[in-house]
Design an enzyme around this catalytic site. Structure first.
Site, PDB file in Angstrom:
ATOM      1  N   HIS A 103      41.273  40.427  35.619  1.00 35.76           N
ATOM      2  CA  HIS A 103      41.402  39.436  36.704  1.00 35.76           C
ATOM      3  C   HIS A 103      40.259  38.437  36.613  1.00 35.76           C
ATOM      4  O   HIS A 103      39.093  38.809  36.468  1.00 35.76           O
ATOM      5  CB  HIS A 103      41.510  40.087  38.079  1.00 35.76           C
ATOM      6  CG  HIS A 103      40.306  40.840  38.547  1.00 35.76           C
ATOM      7  ND1 HIS A 103      39.259  40.221  39.193  1.00 35.76           N
ATOM      8  CD2 HIS A 103      39.997  42.151  38.497  1.00 35.76           C
ATOM      9  CE1 HIS A 103      38.363  41.134  39.512  1.00 35.76           C
ATOM     10  NE2 HIS A 103      38.773  42.313  39.089  1.00 35.76           N
ATOM     11  N   GLU A 117      43.077  39.013  42.077  1.00 39.20           N
ATOM     12  CA  GLU A 117      43.232  40.468  42.208  1.00 39.20           C
ATOM     13  C   GLU A 117      42.456  40.994  43.400  1.00 39.20           C
ATOM     14  O   GLU A 117      42.898  41.907  44.099  1.00 39.20           O
ATOM     15  CB  GLU A 117      42.734  41.157  40.921  1.00 39.20           C
ATOM     16  CG  GLU A 117      43.005  42.662  40.872  1.00 39.20           C
ATOM     17  CD  GLU A 117      41.877  43.513  41.439  1.00 39.20           C
ATOM     18  OE1 GLU A 117      42.083  44.719  41.620  1.00 39.20           O
ATOM     19  OE2 GLU A 117      40.782  42.981  41.727  1.00 39.20           O
ATOM     20  N   GLU A 118      41.278  40.398  43.649  1.00 36.93           N
ATOM     21  CA  GLU A 118      40.376  40.966  44.657  1.00 36.93           C
ATOM     22  C   GLU A 118      40.952  40.916  46.068  1.00 36.93           C
ATOM     23  O   GLU A 118      40.747  41.831  46.848  1.00 36.93           O
ATOM     24  CB  GLU A 118      39.022  40.225  44.637  1.00 36.93           C
ATOM     25  CG  GLU A 118      38.219  40.429  43.359  1.00 36.93           C
ATOM     26  CD  GLU A 118      37.623  41.828  43.236  1.00 36.93           C
ATOM     27  OE1 GLU A 118      37.878  42.670  44.105  1.00 36.93           O
ATOM     28  OE2 GLU A 118      36.904  42.060  42.242  1.00 36.93           O
ATOM     29  N   ASP A 144      39.755  46.393  33.771  1.00 28.82           N
ATOM     30  CA  ASP A 144      39.113  46.086  35.057  1.00 28.82           C
ATOM     31  C   ASP A 144      38.247  47.268  35.506  1.00 28.82           C
ATOM     32  O   ASP A 144      38.319  47.701  36.650  1.00 28.82           O
ATOM     33  CB  ASP A 144      40.178  45.744  36.107  1.00 28.82           C
ATOM     34  CG  ASP A 144      39.544  45.313  37.419  1.00 28.82           C
ATOM     35  OD1 ASP A 144      38.340  44.991  37.426  1.00 28.82           O
ATOM     36  OD2 ASP A 144      40.254  45.302  38.453  1.00 28.82           O
ATOM     37  N   HIS A 179      30.945  43.518  43.109  1.00 32.65           N
ATOM     38  CA  HIS A 179      31.006  42.963  44.477  1.00 32.65           C
ATOM     39  C   HIS A 179      29.624  42.698  45.082  1.00 32.65           C
ATOM     40  O   HIS A 179      29.504  42.618  46.302  1.00 32.65           O
ATOM     41  CB  HIS A 179      31.771  43.889  45.438  1.00 32.65           C
ATOM     42  CG  HIS A 179      33.180  44.186  45.015  1.00 32.65           C
ATOM     43  ND1 HIS A 179      34.022  44.978  45.764  1.00 32.65           N
ATOM     44  CD2 HIS A 179      33.903  43.799  43.946  1.00 32.65           C
ATOM     45  CE1 HIS A 179      35.194  45.073  45.160  1.00 32.65           C
ATOM     46  NE2 HIS A 179      35.136  44.351  44.047  1.00 32.65           N
TER      47      HIS A 179
HETATM   48 ZN   LIG Z   1      37.889  44.160  39.400  1.00 38.48          ZN
END
Ligand SMILES: [Zn+2]
Length: 452
Positions: A276, A322-323, A350, A419
């Site tokens: 992603h 995707e997030e 991922d 993140h």
């Molecule tokens: Zn990811």
């Protein structure tokens, strides 16, 4: 018994044929990845653009960069697949402090809003803290009106798989605000979900529900979560003020970036590899999932570099969003379901960029056996196993493929980076990342040459 023995001998001879026919090429793939380290140098360029949150200007800059990168690398065709994505911005104000206490007054707490959170009023939200450890505990609270719910269930370090430990803690972040709002709370703080101990809280997506009041929701760093937990043991009535300035805008136009090298014998057979391309708005999204996107470009580009002509079409897909929505993957899934192409296999990357371990796969049992026979040669790039398991959220949308793979590197450090502000270029090790590019290129090569 005799038949089984014959089958065993056949599979042995098949394995040795695969090795002898492909060994030289596979050694070349590994060598070139490690020596040239091109994927890592592209990641360096990508990181200079910054984080790539869906809907942001940065994400569009990165999309244009990847499009021209694949064109310059000599992919046969490169195109953008349009799709509308959510657009949320963090804003500039992100503050929390203890606002009523004898001993801890004005102590700052390091927080970061979860993606999708609403802002607080301008003067912030002030409330007493109630510490809990589960959503269920919240649903039983009788006196939460106007309070701030503090979810403090830590990452379960008893589990070997960090992905599993993450999965067991993430409900606090995703659904914490909904459950807290149902009992009248004014805001939510959630202990940052990570395996290391630092002061960089990790963001991530959170949800609201229809007909439930929306309340602000933010992560608090693990260091400050421990501090807060101790402080309220001393002073159960202490109050915290939270100020956030986030905003949700109309959906924005964005794109999946797609590039391919046409197959020479079966051009209609498609092998996808991708990650992603969006990241969260922290660090530069190097580990989640920039490195994997560069590996996905490199796994295909290595065929150009080594002048290998794949029998089947190799396609890199950089999925957007995707997030916080999966919109890019859903769009590609719709395309794959209706196009006249034949999607044979898809690999998703991922899980970070550490040293290769294995591949998860969903496929039929005959294909699974065939894949097992390739393991001895795949082991050259440190792939130790192929197990039945989930590929990932993005390629999972390609419903008609014969085999869906999830590339699995070592995952012990993944949750320390993703993140968060820790997710920068320096956490990616060039050699480990390049072995991942090689592992995926080798799998593509074996499928392209031999079919599935
Ligand atoms: Zn990811």
């Amino acid at each position: 018994m005799k038949n089984l023995f014959i089958l065993f001998l056949l599979s042995l001879s098949f394995t040795s044929t695969i090795i002898s026919q492909n060994e030289e090429t596979i050694d070349q793939i590994i060598k070139r990845s490690l020596i040239d380290s091109k994927g890592f140098s592209w990641l360096k360029e990508l990181c200079e653009i910054g984080p790539r949150l869906s809907g942001s200007q940065n994400s569009i800059k990165a999309i244009k960069w990847a499009e021209s990168k694949m064109k310059n690398l000599g992919f046969d065709s490169v195109w953008l697949q349009p799709v509308y994505v959510p657009h949320w911005e963090r804003g500039k104000l992100e503050k929390a402090f203890i606002s009523s206490s004898k001993k801890f007054i004005n102590k700052t707490l390091t927080i970061t809003a979860f993606g999708g959170s609403i802002s607080t009023p301008k003067n912030g939200i002030t409330g007493r803290i109630i510490e809990v450890h589960s959503l269920e505990e919240v649903s039983k609270l009788s006196d939460a009106k106007g309070k701030i719910i503090f979810y403090n269930r830590p990452f379960d370090n008893s589990l070997v798989s960090t992905m599993e430990a993450y999965g067991k803690a993430v409900d606090q972040r995703v659904n914490g605000a909904i459950e807290a709002a149902k009992v009248g709370a004014a805001a939510v703080l959630v202990r940052s979900i990570q395996s290391n101990f630092d002061n960089n809280p990790h963001t991530g997506v959170m949800k609201y529900a229809e007909n439930v009041t929306k309340i602000p929701s933010a992560a608090i760093s693990v260091i400050d979560a421990d501090f807060l937990s101790d402080a309220i043991k001393e002073e159960p009535n202490l109050e915290v003020t939270i100020k956030l300035d986030c905003k949700t805008f109309d959906d924005a136009l964005s794109y999946n970036v797609i590039g391919e090298i046409k197959g020479t014998e079966f051009p209609n057979d498609i092998l996808v590899v991708g990650g992603h391309f969006d990241s969260l708005d922290k660090g530069c999204g190097a580990y989640d999932d920039g490195a994997s996107c560069m590996q996905s470009i490199e796994a295909v580009e290595l065929f150009k570099r080594l002048n290998l002509k794949p029998k089947r079409t190799l396609r890199t897909v950089l999925f957007i969003n995707e997030e916080n929505g999966l919109r890019g993957a859903i769009e590609y899934g719709k395309y794959s379901a209706t196009s006249k192409e034949n999607h044979i296999a898809a690999i998703e990357a991922d899980r970070g960029a550490a040293s290769p371990r294995g591949f998860y796969v969903t496929t039929d049992s005959l294909t699974f056996q065939k894949l097992q026979s390739w393991l001895p040669i795949m082991n050259k790039s440190k792939i130790d196993w192929i197990r039945k398991g989930s590929s990932g959220a993005d390629v999972g949308q390609i419903k008609n493929a014969k085999a869906l793979f999830g590339y699995v590197p070592d995952d012990q450090r993944y949750m320390d980076y993703h993140h968060s502000n820790n997710d920068v270029l320096s956490v990616v090790h060039p050699r480990e990342m390049e072995l991942g590019s090689a592992s995926m290129a080798i799998l593509l090569y074996l499928i392209s040459e031999n079919g599935l």
